[in-house]
Design a protein around this motif. Structure first.
Motif, PDB file in Angstrom:
ATOM      1  N   LYS A 139     -44.507  11.312  -7.002  1.00 23.46           N
ATOM      2  CA  LYS A 139     -43.611  10.154  -7.105  1.00 23.46           C
ATOM      3  C   LYS A 139     -43.879   9.366  -8.382  1.00 23.46           C
ATOM      4  CE  LYS A 139     -41.447   6.535  -4.337  1.00 23.46           C
ATOM      5  NZ  LYS A 139     -41.216   5.588  -5.448  1.00 23.46           N
ATOM      6  N   ALA A 145     -35.790   6.584  -4.220  1.00 24.31           N
ATOM      7  CA  ALA A 145     -36.067   5.152  -4.338  1.00 24.31           C
ATOM      8  C   ALA A 145     -36.556   4.558  -3.018  1.00 24.31           C
ATOM      9  CB  ALA A 145     -34.813   4.418  -4.807  1.00 24.31           C
ATOM     10  N   GLN A 146     -36.150   5.154  -1.908  1.00 27.81           N
ATOM     11  CA  GLN A 146     -36.541   4.655  -0.587  1.00 27.81           C
ATOM     12  C   GLN A 146     -37.825   5.303  -0.074  1.00 27.81           C
ATOM     13  OE1 GLN A 146     -34.959   2.216   1.223  1.00 27.81           O
ATOM     14  NE2 GLN A 146     -33.627   1.917  -0.559  1.00 27.81           N
ATOM     15  N   ALA A 191     -31.561  10.521  -6.115  1.00 29.62           N
ATOM     16  CA  ALA A 191     -32.152   9.317  -6.696  1.00 29.62           C
ATOM     17  C   ALA A 191     -32.269   8.203  -5.658  1.00 29.62           C
ATOM     18  CB  ALA A 191     -31.317   8.852  -7.885  1.00 29.62           C
ATOM     19  N   GLU A 192     -31.255   8.039  -4.813  1.00 34.36           N
ATOM     20  CA  GLU A 192     -31.304   6.990  -3.797  1.00 34.36           C
ATOM     21  C   GLU A 192     -32.357   7.301  -2.737  1.00 34.36           C
ATOM     22  OE1 GLU A 192     -27.672   5.623  -2.161  1.00 34.36           O
ATOM     23  OE2 GLU A 192     -26.756   5.197  -4.114  1.00 34.36           O
ATOM     24  N   GLY A 201     -32.873   8.672 -15.654  1.00 39.36           N
ATOM     25  CA  GLY A 201     -31.653   8.380 -14.916  1.00 39.36           C
ATOM     26  C   GLY A 201     -30.399   8.824 -15.644  1.00 39.36           C
ATOM     27  N   ASP A 240     -41.046   8.525 -11.079  1.00 39.58           N
ATOM     28  CA  ASP A 240     -40.716   7.146 -11.410  1.00 39.58           C
ATOM     29  C   ASP A 240     -40.898   6.840 -12.899  1.00 39.58           C
ATOM     30  OD1 ASP A 240     -40.055   6.578  -8.801  1.00 39.58           O
ATOM     31  OD2 ASP A 240     -42.007   5.721  -8.283  1.00 39.58           O
TER      32      ASP A 240
END
Length: 246
Positions: free
Chosen positions: A156, A73-74, A69-70, A165, A160
């Motif tokens: 993506k 996000a980047q 997940a991190e 989550g 998103d």
């Protein structure tokens, strides 16, 4: 098509070096490679720094779901491609992902099986046989099977908008079940497929990790069932692939 490759890693220095070397040899170059180190205590960070990657370092171990997940996000690519640190991608892995999305505009995500090197112990051989059987079953149900977290890719925008989550709270630190939940959620808004031709070589860790994996798998499947996180057809396919009582 810009493809961001995300590699979660925890104490896998030797395997990570092989993984990143294989990603560097791809026929279709990644837009970026993001390594998310999940508070490793070995030389994983040093290995990652030897390659041209974006390195994210977590201060506290939280599991593959959080690392993925991190990294996502980047990421700046149109496609998020996930591969585990203990997997080696063939040279056309990214190219196959790009081709699949280009040829199927309705496709939101895909994943593929693991192949294995020969085991040196009976546990390693058994583990490889089990994974091979699971992915054989998945290959027979490409529109129902959930892509494995260590070999998959999603648009993506689908990731998103379709991912809640919840895998972070239900499966944080467990390393089992999080990919099933994410795949199920994304399938509600887009076409998700299992592609038997999109294979990567998976390094099987031999020893007590085999039993730990089965224990975690039992906990994760029970969690999915108890909280009704997946539909009936996926539950039936899971039982066919992994065995167990309905």
């Amino acid at each position: 098509m810009k493809i961001s490759v995300i590699v979660p890693c925890f104490n896998a220095a030797a395997e990570l070096e092989l993984c990143l070397a294989a990603l560097r040899r791809q026929s279709h170059k990644a837009h970026e490679i993001i390594v998310v180190d999940d508070a490793s205590t070995d030389n994983s960070v040093r290995v990652a720094k030897e390659f041209e990657v974006t390195l994210l370092c977590r201060a506290k171990n939280a599991g593959a779901a959080t690392a993925r997940a991190e990294g996502a996000a980047q990421a700046a690519g149109e496609v998020l491609a996930f591969i585990d640190a203990d997997c080696i991608a063939p040279e056309n892995w990214i190219e196959k992902i790009a081709t699949a999305f280009r040829d199927s505009p309705e496709l939101g995500g895909l994943g593929g099986p693991y192949t294995h090197e020969s085991g040196t112990t009976w546990l390693g051989t058994l583990c490889a046989l089990e994974e091979s059987y699971v992915h054989h079953v998945f290959s027979s149900h490409p529109d129902e099977a959930i892509p494995p977290g260590g070999n998959c890719a999603f648009l993506k925008r689908v990731w998103d908008s379709g991912r809640s989550g919840r895998e972070l709270s239900f499966f944080g630190g467990m390393g089992s079940g999080e990919d099933s939940l994410v795949g199920h959620e994304l399938r509600q808004i887009a076409k998700i497929q299992f592609n038997p031709d999109l294979a990567v070589q998976h390094h099987v860790r031999e020893g007590r990790g085999y039993f730990r994996r089965h224990f975690n798998r039992g906990i994760s499947r029970s969690t999915i069932w108890f909280n009704q996180l997946s539909d009936v057809s996926e539950s039936n396919l899971t039982l066919e692939a992994f065995g167990g009582w309905s």
